[in-house]
Design a protein around this motif. Sequence first.
Motif, PDB file in Angstrom:
ATOM      1  N   ALA A  14       0.838  -1.196   0.000  1.00 46.57           N
ATOM      2  CA  ALA A  14       0.000   0.000   0.000  1.00 46.57           C
ATOM      3  C   ALA A  14       0.877   1.253   0.000  1.00 46.57           C
ATOM      4  CB  ALA A  14      -0.903  -0.017   1.230  1.00 46.57           C
ATOM      5  N   PHE A  15       0.240   2.392  -0.196  1.00 45.00           N
ATOM      6  CA  PHE A  15       0.997   3.634  -0.324  1.00 45.00           C
ATOM      7  C   PHE A  15       0.420   4.728   0.569  1.00 45.00           C
ATOM      8  CE2 PHE A  15       3.369   3.364  -4.555  1.00 45.00           C
ATOM      9  CZ  PHE A  15       3.268   1.991  -4.652  1.00 45.00           C
ATOM     10  N   VAL A  16       1.314   5.535   1.121  1.00 43.23           N
ATOM     11  CA  VAL A  16       0.929   6.861   1.609  1.00 43.23           C
ATOM     12  C   VAL A  16       1.360   7.800   0.499  1.00 43.23           C
ATOM     13  CG1 VAL A  16       1.328   8.650   3.326  1.00 43.23           C
ATOM     14  CG2 VAL A  16       1.167   6.252   4.044  1.00 43.23           C
ATOM     15  N   ASP A  17       0.415   8.148  -0.367  1.00 45.65           N
ATOM     16  CA  ASP A  17       0.690   9.028  -1.506  1.00 45.65           C
ATOM     17  C   ASP A  17       0.073  10.378  -1.168  1.00 45.65           C
ATOM     18  OD1 ASP A  17       0.548  10.460  -3.926  1.00 45.65           O
ATOM     19  OD2 ASP A  17       0.557   8.602  -5.097  1.00 45.65           O
ATOM     20  N   THR A  18       0.922  11.395  -1.070  1.00 44.91           N
ATOM     21  CA  THR A  18       0.441  12.699  -0.599  1.00 44.91           C
ATOM     22  C   THR A  18      -0.641  13.280  -1.506  1.00 44.91           C
ATOM     23  OG1 THR A  18       2.348  13.678  -1.711  1.00 44.91           O
ATOM     24  CG2 THR A  18       2.530  13.323   0.665  1.00 44.91           C
ATOM     25  N   ALA A  19      -0.706  12.829  -2.749  1.00 43.57           N
ATOM     26  CA  ALA A  19      -1.739  13.342  -3.659  1.00 43.57           C
ATOM     27  C   ALA A  19      -3.137  12.958  -3.201  1.00 43.57           C
ATOM     28  CB  ALA A  19      -1.489  12.810  -5.075  1.00 43.57           C
ATOM     29  N   TYR A  20      -3.225  11.947  -2.339  1.00 44.73           N
ATOM     30  CA  TYR A  20      -4.544  11.463  -1.907  1.00 44.73           C
ATOM     31  C   TYR A  20      -4.807  11.680  -0.417  1.00 44.73           C
ATOM     32  CZ  TYR A  20      -4.910   9.009  -6.384  1.00 44.73           C
ATOM     33  OH  TYR A  20      -4.984   8.707  -7.717  1.00 44.73           O
ATOM     34  N   LEU A  21      -3.949  12.442   0.253  1.00 41.74           N
ATOM     35  CA  LEU A  21      -4.131  12.553   1.702  1.00 41.74           C
ATOM     36  C   LEU A  21      -5.329  13.425   2.080  1.00 41.74           C
ATOM     37  CD1 LEU A  21      -0.504  12.712   3.141  1.00 41.74           C
ATOM     38  CD2 LEU A  21      -2.127  10.801   3.101  1.00 41.74           C
ATOM     39  N   GLY A  22      -5.597  14.456   1.281  1.00 39.83           N
ATOM     40  CA  GLY A  22      -6.757  15.314   1.555  1.00 39.83           C
ATOM     41  C   GLY A  22      -6.770  15.830   2.985  1.00 39.83           C
ATOM     42  N   GLY A  23      -5.616  16.228   3.481  1.00 39.48           N
ATOM     43  CA  GLY A  23      -5.554  16.810   4.824  1.00 39.48           C
ATOM     44  C   GLY A  23      -5.310  15.807   5.937  1.00 39.48           C
ATOM     45  N   ARG A  24      -5.365  14.519   5.620  1.00 45.14           N
ATOM     46  CA  ARG A  24      -5.097  13.514   6.663  1.00 45.14           C
ATOM     47  C   ARG A  24      -3.599  13.471   6.966  1.00 45.14           C
ATOM     48  NH1 ARG A  24      -8.039   8.557   3.665  1.00 45.14           N
ATOM     49  NH2 ARG A  24      -7.050   9.628   1.919  1.00 45.14           N
ATOM     50  N   ALA A  25      -3.270  13.166   8.190  1.00 42.07           N
ATOM     51  CA  ALA A  25      -1.855  13.066   8.566  1.00 42.07           C
ATOM     52  C   ALA A  25      -1.276  11.773   7.987  1.00 42.07           C
ATOM     53  CB  ALA A  25      -1.714  13.043  10.080  1.00 42.07           C
ATOM     54  N   PRO A  26      -0.050  11.834   7.431  1.00 43.72           N
ATOM     55  CA  PRO A  26       0.547  10.636   6.835  1.00 43.72           C
ATOM     56  C   PRO A  26       0.638   9.455   7.799  1.00 43.72           C
ATOM     57  CG  PRO A  26       1.840  12.574   6.283  1.00 43.72           C
ATOM     58  CD  PRO A  26       0.779  13.027   7.254  1.00 43.72           C
ATOM     59  N   ASP A  27       0.952   9.733   9.071  1.00 43.81           N
ATOM     60  CA  ASP A  27       1.091   8.612  10.016  1.00 43.81           C
ATOM     61  C   ASP A  27      -0.260   8.008  10.375  1.00 43.81           C
ATOM     62  OD1 ASP A  27       0.994  11.243  11.195  1.00 43.81           O
ATOM     63  OD2 ASP A  27       1.225  10.318  13.146  1.00 43.81           O
ATOM     64  N   GLU A  51      13.012  17.682   2.687  1.00 43.83           N
ATOM     65  CA  GLU A  51      12.797  17.900   4.125  1.00 43.83           C
ATOM     66  C   GLU A  51      11.392  17.472   4.541  1.00 43.83           C
ATOM     67  OE1 GLU A  51      14.377  20.030   2.037  1.00 43.83           O
ATOM     68  OE2 GLU A  51      16.274  19.369   2.941  1.00 43.83           O
ATOM     69  N   GLU A  52      10.420  17.786   3.694  1.00 44.84           N
ATOM     70  CA  GLU A  52       9.039  17.381   4.009  1.00 44.84           C
ATOM     71  C   GLU A  52       8.915  15.854   4.005  1.00 44.84           C
ATOM     72  OE1 GLU A  52       6.465  21.110   2.120  1.00 44.84           O
ATOM     73  OE2 GLU A  52       7.256  19.549   0.799  1.00 44.84           O
ATOM     74  N   ILE A  53       9.559  15.235   3.035  1.00 44.43           N
ATOM     75  CA  ILE A  53       9.488  13.768   2.951  1.00 44.43           C
ATOM     76  C   ILE A  53      10.176  13.143   4.169  1.00 44.43           C
ATOM     77  CG2 ILE A  53      10.152  11.746   1.587  1.00 44.43           C
ATOM     78  CD1 ILE A  53       9.883  13.566  -0.907  1.00 44.43           C
ATOM     79  N   LEU A  54      11.295  13.735   4.553  1.00 44.71           N
ATOM     80  CA  LEU A  54      12.004  13.231   5.745  1.00 44.71           C
ATOM     81  C   LEU A  54      11.101  13.312   6.979  1.00 44.71           C
ATOM     82  CD1 LEU A  54      14.637  12.228   7.033  1.00 44.71           C
ATOM     83  CD2 LEU A  54      15.324  14.606   7.293  1.00 44.71           C
ATOM     84  N   ARG A  55      10.421  14.436   7.144  1.00 42.78           N
ATOM     85  CA  ARG A  55       9.523  14.586   8.306  1.00 42.78           C
ATOM     86  C   ARG A  55       8.403  13.549   8.260  1.00 42.78           C
ATOM     87  NH1 ARG A  55      10.552  20.057   8.056  1.00 42.78           N
ATOM     88  NH2 ARG A  55       8.860  20.485   6.591  1.00 42.78           N
TER      89      ARG A  55
END
Length: 236
Positions: A14-27, A51-55
């Motif tokens: 599965a993926f945490v793809d920022t294009a689909y987060l819609g405001g949800r936190a990645p974690d 830097e954002e990806i690292l965070r």
Amino acid sequence: MTCTKPLSECRLYAFVDTAYLGGRAPDRVARELCDGGADLIQLRAKLSSREEILRMAQAILPVTRRAGVGLVINDHLSLAQAIGAEACHLGQEDFFGAGYEQVASLPCPLPPKPLPQPDLRPSTSDPQTRLRIGLSTHGPEQAKRALAAGADYLGIGPVYSTGTKPQARPVTLEYVRWAAANVPIPWFAIGGITLDNLDAVLAAGARRICVVSALLNAPDVAAAGRQFRDRLLGAK
Ligand code: TZP
Ligand code: MG
């Protein structure tokens, strides 16, 4: 900490793809994907800075570690190494296009950095836990080249056209059938896979799949994950 599975035992990627987060936190999304039975989670953030990806990766890693799920970083090899991710995924252009021919010759520019929770960090000097490299492939010639390069796993796709990678031409189930007959290492069918077409992908011989939008757009991410996982595990 639970150990992550060998790639051969991984079925749902599965993926945490920022294009689909819609405001949800990645974690939070990573947690839901873990609860849904993902074996691997890729952090894919095409528009984010290093830097954002690292965070994001540092927020996700404790979640995946506790669940025994492997974290894969898309595109950023040195970042994957620095945080002690389980794998880095590279496209044709990232690897062959950048002049590499062998996975073993990839640069290892950074030693693993200590994480806030050092007990969660794997020993990257252990050959069992070295950074794995996955390569995208879009046809048999690319698969043969990726195998010869020493990839740890292959992406086989996009099987169907997909809004997640709109410019990519579908490789169709024909390439999935070819992979089932010819690829001796773990490989994952990817691209446009949904619960509606999963049976066709399984019938073509796939036993491992990557799913991005069909999970991240689901009203209940974990429940959708469990549906994919149950169907995958049920495939003979
Ligand atoms: N590589 C080939 S297809 C694809 C990638 C990253 C996107 C897959 O996303 P989705 O939403 O599961 O079609
Ligand atoms: Mg890439």
